[in-house]
Design an enzyme around this catalytic site. Structure first.
Site, PDB file in Angstrom:
ATOM      1  CB  THR A   1      36.534  41.020  50.864  1.00 36.09           C
ATOM      2  OG1 THR A   1      37.593  41.665  51.454  1.00 36.09           O
ATOM      3  CG2 THR A   1      37.095  40.538  49.461  1.00 36.09           C
ATOM      4  N   GLY A   2      34.292  41.586  48.701  1.00 38.05           N
ATOM      5  CA  GLY A   2      33.331  40.817  47.694  1.00 38.05           C
ATOM      6  C   GLY A   2      32.551  41.782  47.320  1.00 38.05           C
ATOM      7  CB  SER A   3      30.106  41.500  44.306  1.00 34.29           C
ATOM      8  OG  SER A   3      29.168  40.328  44.683  1.00 34.29           O
TER       9      SER A   3
ATOM     10  N   GLY B   1      35.125  32.818  49.545  1.00 32.46           N
ATOM     11  CA  GLY B   1      34.917  32.696  48.025  1.00 32.46           C
ATOM     12  C   GLY B   1      35.940  33.696  47.406  1.00 32.46           C
TER      13      GLY B   1
ATOM     14  CD  GLU C   1      36.303  37.876  53.967  1.00 31.49           C
ATOM     15  OE1 GLU C   1      35.683  38.712  52.829  1.00 31.49           O
ATOM     16  OE2 GLU C   1      36.000  36.628  53.988  1.00 31.49           O
TER      17      GLU C   1
END
Ligand code: 5RP
Length: 227
Positions: free
Chosen positions: A28-30, A95, A102
């Site tokens: 997950t995340g950019s 974050g 996760e």
């Protein structure tokens, strides 16, 4: 090279580790999103296990078939971002608020590859506030116990409830997150154990002894750390 370019390069490098037929944990995340898009662009024939609703939405959009964690059981490799990469591939994650799913996915993975831009590498963990996921019921009481843990470790830390646009953030699991601005974490393993022992704490963002490889985008190319 911008941080975004470094993240993209790391995500694309990770695709080269993926073989057709694999079950792949999707972080997950950019940075993880760059990896997921690269999987689709290169048409790698895999089934994914998403670590968040946001990643599941992206995978569905890109027509990457998904499995639930309970269907997958064993995951060949998980590729995910991190907020900090410290010594021995110790990490701070969460974050993006997906730390619980996760960690569940990482712990079922034969190999865990962390992908990041160069700024994420640090000599000691703790400049990035450590996310701690707690159940909503009695969360202020849980917070006091968390503060007591930090005090025992000689760390005067007063975690803040995560808000977005003034509203309390709920995780995909309906829980809350406290962000703990720790400063240098001298004993990550001890702190991880102590936080996990607090009733009401569901998970924390210290990922220790889980990452097998880091692919770090730099201005000079993608550095590989680990195996
Ligand atoms: C989400 C995470 C992310 O991997 C971490 O926050 C890094 O995000 P980004 O790749 O956007 O910098 O742990 O819970």
């Amino acid at each position: 090279m911008s941080a975004e370019d470094q993240k993209r390069a790391a995500g694309e490098a990770a695709v080269r580790l993926i073989e057709p037929g694999m079950i792949v944990g999707l972080g997950t995340g950019s940075t993880a999103a760059h990896f997921v898009r690269a999987l689709a662009i290169h048409r790698v024939d895999v089934r994914g296990v998403a670590t968040s609703e946001a990643t599941a939405d992206l995978a569905r959009l890109l027509k990457i078939p998904l499995l639930e964690l309970d269907e997958a059981k064993d995951i060949d490799v998980t590729v995910d971002g991190a907020d900090e990469i410290g010594p021995g591939l110790s990490l701070i994650k969460g974050g993006g608020g997906a730390l619980l799913r996760e960690k569940l996915v990482w712990e079922c993975s034969r190999r865990c590859v962390v992908i990041a831009d160069a700024a994420k590498r640090v000599p000691v963990l703790g400049a990035f506030p450590l996310p701690i996921e707690v159940v909503a019921f009695g969360h202020a009481t849980t917070l006091r116990r968390i503060e007591a843990v930090f005090e025992r470790f000689g760390m005067p830390v007063f975690p803040h409830l995560r808000l977005r646009d003034g509203a309390v953030v709920r995780t995909d699991n309906g829980n809350l997150i406290y962000d703990a601005a720790c400063g240098a974490i001298e004993d990550p393993a001890g702190l991880a154990t102590a936080l996990k022992a607090v009733t009401g704490v569901v998970e924390h963002g210290l990922f220790l002894n889980l990452a097998t490889t880091a692919l770090v985008g730099t201005d000079g190319g993608v550095d590989t750390v680990g195996v």
